[in-house]
Design an enzyme around this catalytic site. Structure first.
Site, PDB file in Angstrom:
ATOM      1  N   SER A  72       0.796  -1.237   0.000  1.00 59.70           N
ATOM      2  CA  SER A  72       0.000   0.000   0.000  1.00 59.70           C
ATOM      3  C   SER A  72       0.822   1.278   0.000  1.00 59.70           C
ATOM      4  O   SER A  72       0.253   2.356  -0.193  1.00 59.70           O
ATOM      5  CB  SER A  72      -0.936   0.020   1.199  1.00 59.70           C
ATOM      6  OG  SER A  72      -2.059  -0.766   0.910  1.00 59.70           O
ATOM      7  N   TYR A 199      -4.074  -2.582 -10.002  1.00 54.93           N
ATOM      8  CA  TYR A 199      -3.815  -2.304  -8.575  1.00 54.93           C
ATOM      9  C   TYR A 199      -2.946  -3.406  -7.949  1.00 54.93           C
ATOM     10  O   TYR A 199      -1.995  -3.120  -7.209  1.00 54.93           O
ATOM     11  CB  TYR A 199      -5.167  -2.158  -7.861  1.00 54.93           C
ATOM     12  CG  TYR A 199      -5.096  -2.175  -6.361  1.00 54.93           C
ATOM     13  CD1 TYR A 199      -4.775  -1.023  -5.643  1.00 54.93           C
ATOM     14  CD2 TYR A 199      -5.369  -3.346  -5.647  1.00 54.93           C
ATOM     15  CE1 TYR A 199      -4.720  -1.042  -4.256  1.00 54.93           C
ATOM     16  CE2 TYR A 199      -5.316  -3.361  -4.266  1.00 54.93           C
ATOM     17  CZ  TYR A 199      -4.986  -2.215  -3.574  1.00 54.93           C
ATOM     18  OH  TYR A 199      -4.927  -2.240  -2.203  1.00 54.93           O
ATOM     19  N   VAL A 265       1.118  -3.753   3.840  1.00 55.36           N
ATOM     20  CA  VAL A 265       1.071  -5.057   4.523  1.00 55.36           C
ATOM     21  C   VAL A 265       2.309  -5.917   4.270  1.00 55.36           C
ATOM     22  O   VAL A 265       2.454  -6.978   4.870  1.00 55.36           O
ATOM     23  CB  VAL A 265      -0.206  -5.872   4.189  1.00 55.36           C
ATOM     24  CG1 VAL A 265      -1.449  -5.243   4.773  1.00 55.36           C
ATOM     25  CG2 VAL A 265      -0.343  -6.129   2.714  1.00 55.36           C
TER      26      VAL A 265
HETATM   27  N1  GLU Z   1      -2.389  -5.171  -1.839  1.00 58.76           N
HETATM   28  C1  GLU Z   1      -2.904  -5.089  -0.495  1.00 58.76           C
HETATM   29  C2  GLU Z   1      -4.407  -5.275  -0.504  1.00 58.76           C
HETATM   30  O1  GLU Z   1      -5.064  -4.759  -1.339  1.00 58.76           O
HETATM   31  C3  GLU Z   1      -2.521  -3.777   0.095  1.00 58.76           C
HETATM   32  C4  GLU Z   1      -2.967  -3.572   1.511  1.00 58.76           C
HETATM   33  C5  GLU Z   1      -1.931  -2.884   2.347  1.00 58.76           C
HETATM   34  O2  GLU Z   1      -0.743  -2.877   2.038  1.00 58.76           O
HETATM   35  O3  GLU Z   1      -2.295  -2.329   3.391  1.00 58.76           O
HETATM   36  O4  GLU Z   1      -4.969  -5.949   0.315  1.00 58.76           O
END
Ligand code: GLU
Length: 312
Positions: A72, A199, A265
């Site tokens: 993120s 994304y 994350v």
């Molecule tokens: N790619 C992760 C998701 O969409 C990112 C979430 C994050 O890093 O907080 O769940």
């Protein structure tokens, strides 16, 4: 450009090494994210921290040259791109308020008619990606995001990990649900699969902790930053990082650290001491809000030792 409060590079290195030593023996390292199976394979023992100061120093401790998944944190770069392209018009489709709910929450989106609270929760980031995707192929947009990040870092060796993107896509039901719901509300312009696919790839950008601190320099208003983003816009991105960058842990991060920050994350955090430093930290174990457990503690220690805070 402000000096780092009278701290010499040797002082900063000493502070970093002390924090690194403390984190090496920290008993509670949090839990590595397992809802993206490729991320679950990463050991919770890693720790790295890097600081790039406004006067051009770059200092590190730990495994600062090992690439990790920024997840993120990529949302900061796509937000900068989208604001550059659409300006404040972007905020017709996404809000600027903290959500107070989990990063992937579905419930708020329904009660607020498909307008996500802010650009850093997943639904909001999907809208931002959807906006920059419009009229382009995912390949072109991902190339543009990578170019932006590489230029910000001043390094070319930054890539997308396709296995991580595929792993997230294979388990991306919640993000697809968010995207489909927004499509039903007329707040998604591309097919949900296309927006989500783009994304997932942007989240799968890998870079080292040192490269992340380098890439964050424009956010502290480093010399030349205006080439990427105007000073007025930088302040706004920082404001959103402070209020929304750690999901439902944003208030806690602001209280403990006092600096704008964005977590991912993958266990990374990018934090900004405006006019002073860009700070990156990586430790894969997460707290209950999905933010790096030791990363937060390490930046809290750094802010206390340096006196860096946006609150004076
Ligand atoms: N790619 C992760 C998701 O969409 C990112 C979430 C994050 O890093 O907080 O769940």
């Amino acid at each position: 450009m402000a000096a780092p409060l009278g701290l010499t590079p040797a002082d900063l290195q000493h502070i970093l090494d002390r924090i690194g030593a403390e984190m090496a023996s920290a008993p509670d390292r949090g839990r590595v994210a397992d809802y993206i199976p490729e991320l679950a394979r990463i050991s919770d023992q890693h720790f790295a921290m890097a600081i790039c100061t406004a006067d051009g120093q770059c200092l590190t401790t730990g495994a600062a040259d090992q690439p990790f998944s920024i997840q993120s944190i990529s949302k900061v770069f796509t937000l900068a791109l989208a604001l550059g392209r659409f300006g404040d018009q972007l905020f017709a489709r996404v809000g600027r308020e903290p959500s107070g709910l989990a990063f992937n929450s579905v419930v708020q989106l329904e009660s607020e008619q498909g307008i996500p609270r802010n650009p850093f929760i997943n639904a909001g980031a999907l809208v931002v990606t959807d906006a920059i995707l419009q009229g382009h192929q995912p390949r072109e947009v991902l190339g543009e995001i990578l170019r932006f990040v590489r230029e910000a870092a001043g390094e070319d060796d930054i890539h997308i990990n396709k296995s991580v993107a595929a792993s997230e896509a294979a388990h991306g039901h919640r993000n697809l649900a968010l995207a489909h719901f927004m499509a039903a509300q007329g707040n998604l312009k591309n097919p949900p699969e296309l927006t989500c696919g783009t994304y997932f790839h942007q989240c799968a950008i890998e870079m080292t902790t040192r490269q992340l601190a380098l890439a964050g320099r424009f956010l502290m208003g480093a010399p030349g930053a205006a080439r990427l983003v105007s000073p007025a816009r930088l302040r706004r991105i920082n404001a959103l990082m402070l209020t929304c960058g750690h999901y439902d842990g944003s208030g806690e991060f602001a209280y403990r650290v006092g600096l704008p920050g964005k977590s991912g994350v993958g266990g990374g955090i990018l934090a900004i001491a405006p006019g002073r430093a860009s700070i990156a930290v990586w430790s894969p174990g997460l707290n209950a809000q999905g933010n790096s457990q030791l990363g937060t503690l390490a930046i809290e220690r750094l802010a206390r030792a340096t006196g860096w805070s946006v609150f004076g």
